[in-house]
Scaffold this active site. Structure first.
Site, PDB file in Angstrom:
ATOM      1  N   LYS A 121      61.627  65.278  88.335  1.00 10.11           N
ATOM      2  CA  LYS A 121      60.817  65.763  87.032  1.00 10.11           C
ATOM      3  C   LYS A 121      59.462  65.012  87.009  1.00 10.11           C
ATOM      4  CE  LYS A 121      59.921  66.338  83.010  1.00 10.11           C
ATOM      5  NZ  LYS A 121      59.886  67.989  82.176  1.00 10.11           N
ATOM      6  N   CYS A 162      53.787  65.553  78.157  1.00  9.94           N
ATOM      7  CA  CYS A 162      54.582  65.506  79.263  1.00  9.94           C
ATOM      8  C   CYS A 162      53.627  65.150  80.384  1.00  9.94           C
ATOM      9  CB  CYS A 162      55.082  66.696  79.685  1.00  9.94           C
ATOM     10  SG  CYS A 162      55.923  67.469  78.115  1.00  9.94           S
TER      11      CYS A 162
HETATM   12  N1  SAJ Z   1      45.823  72.486  81.603  1.00  7.37           N
HETATM   13  C1  SAJ Z   1      44.574  72.827  82.049  1.00  7.37           C
HETATM   14  N2  SAJ Z   1      44.134  73.273  83.194  1.00  7.37           N
HETATM   15  C2  SAJ Z   1      45.295  74.182  83.758  1.00  7.37           C
HETATM   16  C3  SAJ Z   1      46.451  74.196  83.104  1.00  7.37           C
HETATM   17  C4  SAJ Z   1      46.787  73.405  82.092  1.00  7.37           C
HETATM   18  O1  SAJ Z   1      43.400  71.669  81.903  1.00  7.37           O
HETATM   19  O2  SAJ Z   1      44.979  75.025  84.541  1.00  7.37           O
HETATM   20  C5  SAJ Z   1      45.997  71.367  80.518  1.00  7.37           C
HETATM   21  C6  SAJ Z   1      46.428  72.023  79.172  1.00  7.37           C
HETATM   22  O3  SAJ Z   1      45.292  72.543  78.392  1.00  7.37           O
HETATM   23  C7  SAJ Z   1      47.201  70.912  78.545  1.00  7.37           C
HETATM   24  C8  SAJ Z   1      47.709  70.188  79.711  1.00  7.37           C
HETATM   25  O4  SAJ Z   1      47.177  70.554  80.893  1.00  7.37           O
HETATM   26  O5  SAJ Z   1      46.195  69.938  77.873  1.00  7.37           O
HETATM   27  C9  SAJ Z   1      49.146  70.425  80.001  1.00  7.37           C
HETATM   28  O6  SAJ Z   1      49.710  71.733  79.768  1.00  7.37           O
HETATM   29  P1  SAJ Z   1      50.755  72.610  80.373  1.00  7.37           P
HETATM   30  O7  SAJ Z   1      50.771  73.773  79.755  1.00  7.37           O
HETATM   31  O8  SAJ Z   1      50.388  72.640  81.990  1.00  7.37           O
HETATM   32  O9  SAJ Z   1      52.081  71.775  80.391  1.00  7.37           O
HETATM   33  P2  SAJ Z   1      53.109  71.203  79.252  1.00  7.37           P
HETATM   34  O10 SAJ Z   1      52.536  69.748  78.850  1.00  7.37           O
HETATM   35  O11 SAJ Z   1      53.040  72.080  77.796  1.00  7.37           O
HETATM   36  O12 SAJ Z   1      54.431  71.204  79.874  1.00  7.37           O
HETATM   37  C10 SAJ Z   1      54.929  70.752  80.971  1.00  7.37           C
HETATM   38  C11 SAJ Z   1      55.299  71.804  81.843  1.00  7.37           C
HETATM   39  N3  SAJ Z   1      55.580  71.295  83.327  1.00  7.37           N
HETATM   40  C12 SAJ Z   1      54.875  72.012  84.522  1.00  7.37           C
HETATM   41  O13 SAJ Z   1      54.308  72.995  84.356  1.00  7.37           O
HETATM   42  C13 SAJ Z   1      54.904  71.388  85.851  1.00  7.37           C
HETATM   43  C14 SAJ Z   1      56.718  72.018  81.354  1.00  7.37           C
HETATM   44  O14 SAJ Z   1      57.569  72.859  82.205  1.00  7.37           O
HETATM   45  C15 SAJ Z   1      57.610  70.768  81.381  1.00  7.37           C
HETATM   46  O15 SAJ Z   1      58.833  70.909  80.912  1.00  7.37           O
HETATM   47  C16 SAJ Z   1      56.934  70.117  80.123  1.00  7.37           C
HETATM   48  O16 SAJ Z   1      55.595  69.594  81.045  1.00  7.37           O
HETATM   49  C17 SAJ Z   1      57.794  68.801  80.124  1.00  7.37           C
HETATM   50  O17 SAJ Z   1      58.441  68.843  79.157  1.00  7.37           O
HETATM   51  O18 SAJ Z   1      57.747  67.976  80.841  1.00  7.37           O
END
Ligand code: SAJ
Length: 402
Positions: free
Chosen positions: A202, A256
């Site tokens: 995780k 997360c």
């Molecule tokens: N972000 C960027 N650039 C990108 C992608 C995301 O700057 O190319 C930023 C987003 O704007 C945001 C942050 O990253 O601020 C996180 O967003 P996210 O969509 O990547 O993820 P979360 O936090 O909504 O959910 C994540 C997911 N983990 C992964 O994709 C590895 C989800 O599957 C997990 O269940 C969740 O964390 C968790 O609960 O741990």
């Protein structure tokens, strides 16, 4: 079969609902917050998750799920409580321990106990020791496992059922028993391993994403100095069959990805170099954005001999959601708002109706009025706006990609 979910938050509640809906199981959802319990029993969802409230009403009505502030005798117990920080980014597993201690008196031979909360490596073993210390007669008679959640907020109904999951028991029997339970409602593949690997898995998943985003953010800083369009650069580099760079933004938010890597760096500070550096870069990116906006405001004022109207576009931590938790966009908007008190700073967040600190302005009104516009979150309505050469546009999240 009866199952007890300890914690009715963003993950615990949806999992309890889906287990009650698709599994052959009667579910008790437990939360220390009596308001959450009351709302759940009335069929009202206290979190925002598309499609989930109808499903809750279904399982409450059919008697498959009810909520309570205390656990009840069950055959399986799931710990789905928060694991926040204490001190300097040290993981705090006290909620996991408290929830575990609450179920210990109810445990009986043959029961299953599973931790879903994101936890530092070794937590399942620590809880196992606590359980057997209190109830030595249950040693080798109950099943103990770790099974992290992987769902993306906003897409939970689909992902809870269809995503693969990793399940690690303290022994093979425990892994098997946990897989048996989850296979009632998970259609994705259930991958068996041991508890420590599942815990680390995780943390690895979210750290991997954090490191990859940090790479994109680092490129954005380099490109800013080099006079290169980072969006074009990444798009071109990604034409290589083995390159897949993510998108830069104004930092990393949510509960997360900006949190879990610290669980590794706290435990393995000597080894976790890239993971620690990625956190630094992603945190720094938000501060860099604040400086960029400040400079743009001051430059405008010097050049035009008047204060600019400023629009801060987006507060949520990622596109098209209303979640402001640990949001770099909110952090940047707040810093600019507080630093320029006698300026007109318009705050835009189309996904929420109101905010306790800011009065919100609509997207169109703010964009037409503002001289300096900073795009902080890539919400879909922002993408319908047209580039305007008369404005100073700071496009941190690639709305116009120019
Ligand atoms: N972000 C960027 N650039 C990108 C992608 C995301 O700057 O190319 C930023 C987003 O704007 C945001 C942050 O990253 O601020 C996180 O967003 P996210 O969509 O990547 O993820 P979360 O936090 O909504 O959910 C994540 C997911 N983990 C992964 O994709 C590895 C989800 O599957 C997990 O269940 C969740 O964390 C968790 O609960 O741990």
């Amino acid at each position: 079969m009866k199952a007890c979910f300890m914690g009715l938050g963003y993950i615990g509640l949806p999992t309890a609902i889906i287990a009650a809906k698709h599994g052959n199981v009667d579910v008790t959802g437990v939360d220390i917050n009596s308001k959450v319990v009351e709302m759940t029993n009335q069929g009202h969802l206290h979190i925002i998750e598309p499609g989930m409230e109808e499903m809750l009403q279904d399982v409450v009505k059919s008697g498959k799920l009810h909520a309570s502030t205390t656990p009840e005798v069950s055959d399986a117990y799931f710990i789905v409580v928060p694991t926040p920080f204490k001190g300097e980014h040290q993981p705090d597993i006290s909620y996991v321990e408290a929830a575990t201690r609450a179920v210990i008196p109810f445990l009986k031979e043959g029961d299953l106990y599973v931790i879903e909360s994101t936890s530092p490596v070794g937590t399942t073993e620590i809880m196992k020791d606590i359980i057997f210390n209190e109830r030595p007669e249950l040693k080798d008679k109950i099943f103990i496992a770790y099974c992290p959640e992987r769902v993306l907020p906003g897409n939970v109904i689909y992902e809870l059922v269809h995503n693969d999951r990793v399940i690690g028991g303290i022994n093979e029997e425990s892994t098997k028993k946990a897989i048996e339970f989850y296979s009632q409602f998970v259609k994705g593949t259930l991958h068996p391993t041991n508890a420590r690997t599942a815990e680390m898995c995780k943390l690895t998943e979210n750290s991997s994403r954090d490191v990859q985003i940090a790479f994109a953010n680092e490129l954005s800083l380099i490109c800013d100095k080099a006079g290169i369009n980072v969006w074009e650069l990444i798009n071109l580099a990604n034409k290589h069959p083995r390159v897949n760079i993510l998108q830069p933004g104004c930092g990393v938010g949510g509960h997360c990805i900006a949190v879990d890597p610290y669980f590794i760096t706290a435990q393995f500070p000597q080894q976790a170099k890239i993971i620690a550096e990625a956190r630094e870069i992603n945190n720094y990116k938000a501060l860099w954005c604040v400086e960029k906006v400040k400079n743009a405001i001051l430059e405008f004022e010097l050049k035009n001999k008047r204060k600019p109207v400023v629009a801060m576009m987006g507060l949520a931590f990622k596109p098209n959601i209303d979640d402001l938790r640990e949001s770099p966009a909110k952090q940047i908007a707040t810093a600019v708002y507080d630093n320029f008190k006698d300026y007109e700073i318009l705050i835009v967040e189309p996904n929420i109706a109101s905010h306790d600190k800011f009065s919100l302005t609509s997207c169109d009104e703010a964009y037409s009025k503002a001289d300096v516009v900073a795009f902080l979150t890539a919400h879909t309505p922002f993408k319908e706006l047209e580039w305007d050469n008369n404005k100073v546009i700071l496009d941190f999240c690639g709305i116009f990609r120019r």
